[in-house]
Write a protein that holds these residues in place. Structure first.
Motif, PDB file in Angstrom:
ATOM      1  N   TYR A 221      -3.716  38.206  13.507  1.00 20.16           N
ATOM      2  CA  TYR A 221      -4.696  38.644  12.348  1.00 20.16           C
ATOM      3  C   TYR A 221      -5.644  37.949  11.280  1.00 20.16           C
ATOM      4  O   TYR A 221      -6.268  38.570  10.334  1.00 20.16           O
ATOM      5  N   LEU A 222      -6.066  36.455  11.581  1.00 22.30           N
ATOM      6  CA  LEU A 222      -7.240  35.823  10.483  1.00 22.30           C
ATOM      7  C   LEU A 222      -8.702  36.845  11.350  1.00 22.30           C
ATOM      8  O   LEU A 222      -9.319  35.678  10.531  1.00 22.30           O
ATOM      9  N   VAL A 223      -8.829  37.141  12.100  1.00 21.43           N
ATOM     10  CA  VAL A 223     -10.337  37.117  12.583  1.00 21.43           C
ATOM     11  C   VAL A 223     -10.314  38.129  11.551  1.00 21.43           C
ATOM     12  O   VAL A 223     -10.096  39.365  10.519  1.00 21.43           O
ATOM     13  N   GLY A 224     -12.174  37.375  11.140  1.00 18.61           N
ATOM     14  CA  GLY A 224     -13.009  37.725   9.709  1.00 18.61           C
ATOM     15  C   GLY A 224     -11.944  38.051   8.829  1.00 18.61           C
ATOM     16  O   GLY A 224     -12.824  38.022   7.676  1.00 18.61           O
ATOM     17  N   LYS A 225     -11.254  36.815   8.566  1.00 24.02           N
ATOM     18  CA  LYS A 225     -10.271  36.627   7.542  1.00 24.02           C
ATOM     19  C   LYS A 225     -11.197  34.747   7.133  1.00 24.02           C
ATOM     20  O   LYS A 225     -11.380  34.081   7.943  1.00 24.02           O
ATOM     21  N   ASN A 226     -11.018  34.494   5.866  1.00 24.22           N
ATOM     22  CA  ASN A 226     -11.179  33.002   5.596  1.00 24.22           C
ATOM     23  C   ASN A 226     -10.284  32.394   6.020  1.00 24.22           C
ATOM     24  O   ASN A 226     -10.697  31.138   5.512  1.00 24.22           O
ATOM     25  N   CYS A 227      -8.419  32.213   6.168  1.00 21.70           N
ATOM     26  CA  CYS A 227      -7.704  31.371   6.501  1.00 21.70           C
ATOM     27  C   CYS A 227      -8.020  30.961   7.751  1.00 21.70           C
ATOM     28  O   CYS A 227      -8.272  31.784   8.965  1.00 21.70           O
ATOM     29  N   LYS A 228      -7.469  29.836   8.621  1.00 22.03           N
ATOM     30  CA  LYS A 228      -7.857  29.576   9.628  1.00 22.03           C
ATOM     31  C   LYS A 228      -6.127  29.000   9.753  1.00 22.03           C
ATOM     32  O   LYS A 228      -5.314  28.535   9.269  1.00 22.03           O
ATOM     33  N   VAL A 229      -5.703  29.092  11.474  1.00 24.73           N
ATOM     34  CA  VAL A 229      -4.169  28.740  11.650  1.00 24.73           C
ATOM     35  C   VAL A 229      -4.908  27.456  12.868  1.00 24.73           C
ATOM     36  O   VAL A 229      -5.809  27.987  13.738  1.00 24.73           O
ATOM     37  N   TYR A 230      -4.249  26.443  13.026  1.00 22.37           N
ATOM     38  CA  TYR A 230      -4.585  25.446  13.969  1.00 22.37           C
ATOM     39  C   TYR A 230      -3.206  25.075  14.436  1.00 22.37           C
ATOM     40  O   TYR A 230      -2.123  24.810  14.254  1.00 22.37           O
ATOM     41  N   PRO A 231      -2.988  24.998  15.980  1.00 19.48           N
ATOM     42  CA  PRO A 231      -1.806  24.224  16.943  1.00 19.48           C
ATOM     43  C   PRO A 231      -2.053  22.825  16.230  1.00 19.48           C
ATOM     44  O   PRO A 231      -3.069  22.468  16.224  1.00 19.48           O
ATOM     45  N   ALA A 232      -1.338  22.350  17.178  1.00 19.69           N
ATOM     46  CA  ALA A 232      -0.798  21.027  17.347  1.00 19.69           C
ATOM     47  C   ALA A 232      -1.356  20.337  18.391  1.00 19.69           C
ATOM     48  O   ALA A 232      -1.465  21.150  19.161  1.00 19.69           O
ATOM     49  N   PRO A 233      -1.512  19.437  18.259  1.00 16.11           N
ATOM     50  CA  PRO A 233      -2.147  18.179  17.687  1.00 16.11           C
ATOM     51  C   PRO A 233      -3.519  18.410  16.848  1.00 16.11           C
ATOM     52  O   PRO A 233      -4.466  18.899  17.464  1.00 16.11           O
TER      53      PRO A 233
END
Length: 188
Positions: free
Chosen positions: A55-67
């Protein structure tokens, strides 16, 4: 789980200098060990990450998994930072909060997947810290029951009653416009 009978206050400096093989978190100066996640936990995490990242491809937000390190305090002095978390998923839309180590300040959205050893901390202690820090949306996922509890920060800066979802439903994310998470594929 917290280490037994801690006599000292742990800080971000301790976190940075931790030489053990185990992952740790610090909550109000107490050290918590992170057990290796189960296969089911990792499957749920992977599918959530896939859906969100796509969903976030090309958007300003980023998702980060642990760790991935989240320091809720925005102060600079490492000896004064007594809360360092590694949420299962952290979604950050303000790039100014990101540095080479992780996130400084509240992510927009945090997801925690419980296990028997983390459920109490995720549901009470982290819940309170995330609310206090201003995390806009907080999901607690219980893999054994295929249940998702969604907490959204209200105008009063408090989480209201959770919206509850079960295994085959779709969840509309409040913090990201038009993102819908398909729980059937998350829990399958």
């Amino acid at each position: 789980m917290p280490l037994a009978e801690q006599k000292r206050v742990y800080t971000y400096r301790d976190y940075l200098n931790w030489d053990g093989d185990k992952r740790i978190e610090i909550l109000d100066g107490r050290l918590y060990m992170q057990a290796a996640p189960s296969r089911r936990h990792q499957e749920i995490l992977s599918e959530l990450h896939r859906q969100i990242a796509n969903y976030l491809v090309g958007k300003n937000c980023k998702v980060y998994p642990a760790p991935f390190e989240v320091r809720l305090e925005t102060i600079e002095i490492s000896e004064q930072i007594i809360n360092v978390f590694e949420p299962d998923l952290s979604i950050i839309c303000d790039k100014n909060k990101l540095d080479d180590r992780g996130c400084k300040g509240a992510p927009d959205w945090i997801i925690e997947i419980t296990s028997p050893s983390t459920a109490r901390v995720d549901k009470i202690k982290k819940f309170n810290k995330y609310e206090e820090a201003g995390v806009k949306e907080y999901w607690i996922i219980e893999p054994e029951e295929n249940i998702v509890s969604v907490f959204t920060l209200g105008d009063n800066k408090r989480y209201g009653r959770p919206e509850m979802y079960a295994g085959d439903e779709k969840v509309i994310v409040k913090t990201l416009e038009s993102l819908e998470i398909d729980l059937e594929t998350v829990f399958s």
